[in-house]
Scaffold this motif. Sequence first.
Motif, short mmCIF file in Angstrom:
data_model
loop_
_atom_site.label_atom_id
_atom_site.label_comp_id
_atom_site.label_asym_id
_atom_site.label_seq_id
_atom_site.Cartn_x
_atom_site.Cartn_y
_atom_site.Cartn_z
N MET A 152 0.85 -1.18 0.00
CA MET A 152 0.00 0.00 0.00
C MET A 152 0.89 1.23 0.00
N SER A 153 0.56 2.19 -0.89
CA SER A 153 1.36 3.42 -0.93
C SER A 153 0.47 4.63 -1.17
N LYS A 154 1.00 5.77 -0.75
CA LYS A 154 0.35 7.06 -1.00
C LYS A 154 1.43 8.03 -1.43
N PHE A 155 1.21 8.71 -2.55
CA PHE A 155 2.21 9.63 -3.12
C PHE A 155 3.53 8.91 -3.36
N GLY A 156 3.46 7.61 -3.70
CA GLY A 156 4.67 6.84 -3.98
C GLY A 156 5.42 6.37 -2.74
N VAL A 157 4.90 6.68 -1.55
CA VAL A 157 5.55 6.28 -0.30
C VAL A 157 4.79 5.08 0.28
N ARG A 158 5.51 4.01 0.59
CA ARG A 158 4.90 2.82 1.15
C ARG A 158 4.35 3.14 2.55
N VAL A 159 3.06 2.87 2.76
CA VAL A 159 2.42 3.14 4.04
C VAL A 159 2.11 1.86 4.82
N GLY A 160 2.16 0.72 4.15
CA GLY A 160 1.88 -0.52 4.85
C GLY A 160 1.73 -1.68 3.89
N GLU A 161 1.31 -2.79 4.46
CA GLU A 161 1.15 -4.01 3.68
C GLU A 161 -0.01 -4.82 4.22
N VAL A 162 -0.72 -5.50 3.34
CA VAL A 162 -1.78 -6.42 3.72
C VAL A 162 -1.32 -7.82 3.33
N THR A 163 -1.47 -8.76 4.26
CA THR A 163 -1.15 -10.16 3.98
C THR A 163 -2.42 -10.96 4.24
N LEU A 164 -2.75 -11.85 3.30
CA LEU A 164 -3.98 -12.64 3.39
C LEU A 164 -3.71 -14.09 3.01
N SER A 165 -4.41 -14.99 3.66
CA SER A 165 -4.41 -16.39 3.27
C SER A 165 -5.86 -16.79 2.99
N PHE A 166 -6.13 -17.20 1.77
CA PHE A 166 -7.47 -17.64 1.35
C PHE A 166 -7.53 -19.16 1.38
N THR A 167 -8.67 -19.71 1.81
CA THR A 167 -8.91 -21.14 1.74
C THR A 167 -10.27 -21.37 1.11
#
Length: 170
Positions: A152-167
């Motif tokens: 996830m980024s805003k104005f080209g700056v990374r603001v975070g990350e989402v990690t998911l596991s689907f089953t």
Amino acid sequence: MVAAAALAVGGCAAPDVGEYAAERPVLDLQRYFNGRVDAWGMFTDRSGKVVKRFTVKLDCSWQGDEGTLDEDFTYSDGTKQRRVWKLRKLADGRFTGRAADVVGQAEGQARGNALRWRYTLALPVDGRVWNVQMDDWMYQMDERVLLNRTAMSKFGVRVGEVTLSFTKAT
């Protein structure tokens, strides 16, 4: 100095989805996201701290090349959210999608076991709405498990990350 700058910029570039063309099992979005799918995830801030955990119950269906992913989120703080994706399969493994909190249209392409999905999400943060760029990668691990990692980024700056596991439900 120019060489160092070129290496720094090159190191930030994401892989091309075509690099996964030979990977198996092949991710068939219409087959995997059809029926019931459950997911577990977390959002981490740019320092790597887990800010929020969540579960998602997905009810998915396709009519030809048109798909609906109805997602019900439950967050660790007790809040709930619903997002309904309307997807369209195009030629050459490409997909487009729309949802109420997606600005414009999401665009993605699948190759081999991977899908790269990019879009702008209108994300509520502390009483305001931020338009955050999502660079979403999904990888089919086996018939039931799909892993997802989103920068996830805003104005080209990374603001975070989402990690998911689907089953996928059986």
